[in-house]
Write a protein that holds these residues in place. Structure first.
Motif, PDB file in Angstrom:
ATOM      1  N   GLN A  29       0.744  -1.272  -0.004  1.00 45.11           N
ATOM      2  CA  GLN A  29      -0.064   0.000   0.150  1.00 45.11           C
ATOM      3  C   GLN A  29       0.973   1.193   0.066  1.00 45.11           C
ATOM      4  N   ILE A  73       1.020   5.383   0.357  1.00 45.86           N
ATOM      5  CA  ILE A  73       0.403   6.318   0.801  1.00 45.86           C
ATOM      6  C   ILE A  73       1.061   7.652   0.173  1.00 45.86           C
ATOM      7  N   ASN A  74       0.215   8.366  -0.381  1.00 42.30           N
ATOM      8  CA  ASN A  74       0.898   9.726  -0.713  1.00 42.30           C
ATOM      9  C   ASN A  74      -0.159  10.955  -0.926  1.00 42.30           C
ATOM     10  N   SER A  75      -0.464  11.517   0.270  1.00 40.53           N
ATOM     11  CA  SER A  75      -1.351  12.589   0.432  1.00 40.53           C
ATOM     12  C   SER A  75      -0.674  13.763   0.991  1.00 40.53           C
ATOM     13  N   GLN A 103      -3.563  10.613   6.832  1.00 36.49           N
ATOM     14  CA  GLN A 103      -4.268   9.652   6.689  1.00 36.49           C
ATOM     15  C   GLN A 103      -4.009   8.705   7.906  1.00 36.49           C
ATOM     16  N   THR A 129      -3.468   5.212   9.032  1.00 39.44           N
ATOM     17  CA  THR A 129      -3.277   3.796   8.658  1.00 39.44           C
ATOM     18  C   THR A 129      -3.436   2.799   9.544  1.00 39.44           C
ATOM     19  N   SER A 162      -5.728  -2.446  -3.929  1.00 39.06           N
ATOM     20  CA  SER A 162      -4.547  -1.780  -4.669  1.00 39.06           C
ATOM     21  C   SER A 162      -4.362  -2.089  -6.017  1.00 39.06           C
ATOM     22  N   LYS A 217       2.665  10.298   3.749  1.00 43.57           N
ATOM     23  CA  LYS A 217       3.465   9.514   2.517  1.00 43.57           C
ATOM     24  C   LYS A 217       4.299   8.400   3.439  1.00 43.57           C
TER      25      LYS A 217
END
Length: 675
Positions: free
Chosen positions: A588, A590-592, A597, A599, A611, A639
């Protein structure tokens, strides 16, 4: 005789009841259906003990109390809002005080008689029911009648008083509800403004207390928050004060003001500024919340935009036209803007000393970290006694004050932008100082742990901190039993009910909690198990038979783990590698940026293949054993790369866990390298 002829004019009374009596009849019918009929027809296997009749369908009752009295106030005084009826009524051989009195008496009868009849019928139903669904005493019935009478009179008199200042019935009704909601709106959004610009401001209690400030919000909270005596006294005082105020306003109101938006010249600037400032707060609050991270200018833009829109809307309402431009419009807008700006600026100015204030240790009696706690008893939310959570230990108090002083002295940019940063920063600190003068000083901060590591370590390694943060004071109380379940499999459970074992377990758990280091408190790994302590109930509510408290059993709790092994309970909580058929891995990403987020292990990520990537499965027992030894707890990130993992068990529910990329062993990396 004069009173009956003039103040209780029979012709006007008869006309009022003929024309508007339906409001009283409707009020009576709705109240009868919402209380005595509800109580008489409700069935429960176990009767519920209640301390207020508002706990029995109270939301519907209070809804009628804030609508029908308003309707009565609007319809009974409709004649002063229309041109022809106003001329007609004011041409009668009656003084204004006579007209007002007879209409007020009509309104009182229409809203109070239905309440009193409903109260009497409820008492009769209570007396004759053999198997009631609710248990209460006679005083509860009269308290309901008193509360409903005060609420209804307040709404009726507020409507009448507003009607004297407003010349349009629709605007009168809107203004009534706006005024009822205004304290909450101003308090809530002003608190948001203070939280954004005032370092340390505590925002927590606004939401809970706001429900007590407005009867409109009481619709949703009346069944959980009991009616308190102070609340009734305040509403009763306002209802009584509105009566002479209404006579004064009516005596000065001009007949020609009917159909005008605002009837008094003095009220116009108040109305104009009130509407403008409300939209200033709403605009500033809205743009502050949607602003990109670090964009302070958005909030200022929102305040300016809200002020301009609010002033223009107020002018349109007052003049009843959109053609409002004149040479005096801009100077007035600037003047009102300056006043609004001062109201916003003064509380957050540096010279008032709020942000920089750190109490001297000699002036502090005790300190508590954390917010208020509430509990439900007999269906009612009540604040818990927090006296035992305060500490006067010099070492503990010194650590708190030292941390507070460093926060105040710090110029970290994140400290100046606390909106929505409670999760972005590592630590949330809420300090309650009980001062020598009897007052409680509160401050709340969101801080990055790395910048305050030494101060936080000194604080969190103190016994008084652990006593409150981990609720070890409950372990000093009597317990009936402990239920212990595995952190990774809810099917793995053991119970301790032997009194001697319960005492041993409590003592060892308390000692392990006190002995844990600061690093162990911040450990990212999931606990081994959770222990639930069961106690005798302190409530008379049959729906709350026992008190239950949860404690973590961390991998570092050596005494507790050794005791569980000694008593042959450890293996019953442990999931063995032989019970696992295979392990599935799903990567997974994560890039926001700018949006955190949370997790956590997500079953749907693997089962639903969210995914879209290829999943890797393995039956390697060495890898499975490593996975069972540690699982990462949920955390916030913008991230990162994590692996969602599913352990397929032979029997029972499957196990889901999560590891960061840096947590993987060499064996795990070897099978995942081609993913």
């Amino acid at each position: 005789m004069i009173f009956n002829r003039l103040f209780c004019n029979r012709g006007i009374l008869i006309q009022n009841f003929r024309q508007h009596g339906w409001i009283g009849i409707l009020y009576l019918i709705t109240l009868l259906f919402s209380l005595p009929l509800y109580i008489a027809t409700e069935y429960r296997d176990v009767p519920q003990q209640i301390i207020s009749l508002f706990q029995a369908n109270g939301e519907v009752q209070i809804l009628f109390a804030i609508t029908l009295p308003v309707a009565a106030g609007i319809f009974l005084f409709r004649y002063i809002q229309s041109g022809a009826p106003s001329d007609l009524f004011h041409s009668l051989p009656l003084r204004r005080k006579h007209l007002l009195t007879v209409n007020l008496l009509t309104g009182f009868v229409m809203i109070l008689i239905p309440i009193w009849i409903t109260t009497a019928i409820t008492g009769w139903v209570w007396a004759v029911l053999d198997q009631p669904a609710f248990l209460f005493d006679g005083s509860t019935i009269w308290m309901w009648g008193l509360s409903m009478s005060i609420y209804s009179l307040f709404m009726f008199m507020l409507t009448v008083a507003v009607g004297m200042c407003i010349g349009q019935s629709v605007l009168q009704g809107l203004t009534v509800y706006a005024l009822v909601l205004l304290p909450v709106v101003v308090w809530f959004i002003m608190s948001l403004h203070l939280q954004h610009y005032l370092l340390g401001y505590v925002f927590e209690e606004v939401g809970f207390n706001a429900e007590k400030l407005s009867l409109v919000l009481r619709v949703g909270s009346i069944s959980n928050l009991p009616v308190i005596r102070q609340e009734l006294i305040i509403y009763a005082i306002f209802a009584i004060l509105f009566i002479p105020l209404t006579y004064v306003l009516y005596a000065k109101r001009q007949v020609e003001s009917a159909t005008q938006a605002v009837t008094f010249k003095l009220i116009k600037p108040i109305f104009r500024f009130g509407l403008m400032f409300t939209l200033v707060l709403i605009g500033g609050g809205y743009f502050t919340m949607i602003a990109p991270r670090g964009s302070a200018g958005w909030g200022i833009f929102g305040y300016i935009l809200g002020g301009i829109v609010g002033y223009i809307v107020a002018e349109m309402i007052i003049r009843k036209t959109w053609l409002i431009w004149s040479s005096r419009l801009l100077p007035k807008l600037i003047l009102y803007g300056i006043i609004a700006g001062l109201i916003l600026y003064v509380p957050i100015a540096d010279w008032n000393g709020y942000a920089a204030r750190v109490p001297e240790m000699s002036k502090v009696n005790s300190i508590k970290l954390g917010g208020e706690s509430y509990t439900y008893s007999n269906g009612v939310s009540q604040k818990k006694d927090d006296a035992h959570l305060y500490s006067n230990d010099p070492e503990y108090m010194g650590a708190v004050i030292a941390l507070h002083q460093k926060i105040v002295d710090s110029d970290l940019p994140l400290l100046d932008d606390p909106i929505n940063t409670g999760m972005r920063n590592d630590e949330s600190i809420l300090i309650n100082y009980k001062l020598d003068n009897g007052k409680v000083m509160k401050r709340k901060y969101y801080i990055p742990e790395a910048e305050f590591h030494q101060e936080l370590k000194a604080l969190k390694q103190s016994q008084d901190y652990k006593r409150v943060a981990f609720e070890t004071y409950k372990l000093d109380e009597d317990a009936l039993s402990f239920g212990i379940r595995s952190a990774i499999s809810s099917y793995r459970k053991v119970y301790i009910s032997n009194p001697e074992q319960v005492r041993e377990f409590k003592a060892l758990l308390k000692q392990d909690i006190f002995d844990q280091t600061y690093e162990e408190q911040r450990s990212p790994w999931q606990s081994f198990a959770y222990a639930e302590m069961n106690q005798d109930s302190t409530s008379k509510d049959p729906f709350q038979p026992r008190e239950m408290w949860n404690f973590e059993i961390k991998p570092s709790y050596d005494r507790v783990l050794a005791w569980l092994k000694e008593n042959k309970l450890y293996d019953q909580l442990l999931v063995q590698a032989d019970e696992i058929v295979s392990a599935q891995f799903a990567k997974q990403e994560i890039n926001s940026p700018g949006s955190l987020q949370w997790t956590t292990p997500q079953p749907e990520y693997i089962d639903g293949n969210l995914s879209g990537n290829k999943q890797i499965a393995t039956k390697n027992k060495e890898i499975i054993r490593d996975l069972l030894k540690r699982q990462r707890s949920g955390y916030l990130t913008e991230k990162d790369t994590v692996y969602q993992i599913k352990l397929n068990v032979i029997r029972g529910e499957n196990i889901y866990m999560m590891l960061k990329e840096e947590d993987l062993t060499e064996e795990m990396k070897a099978i995942l390298v081609n993913q």
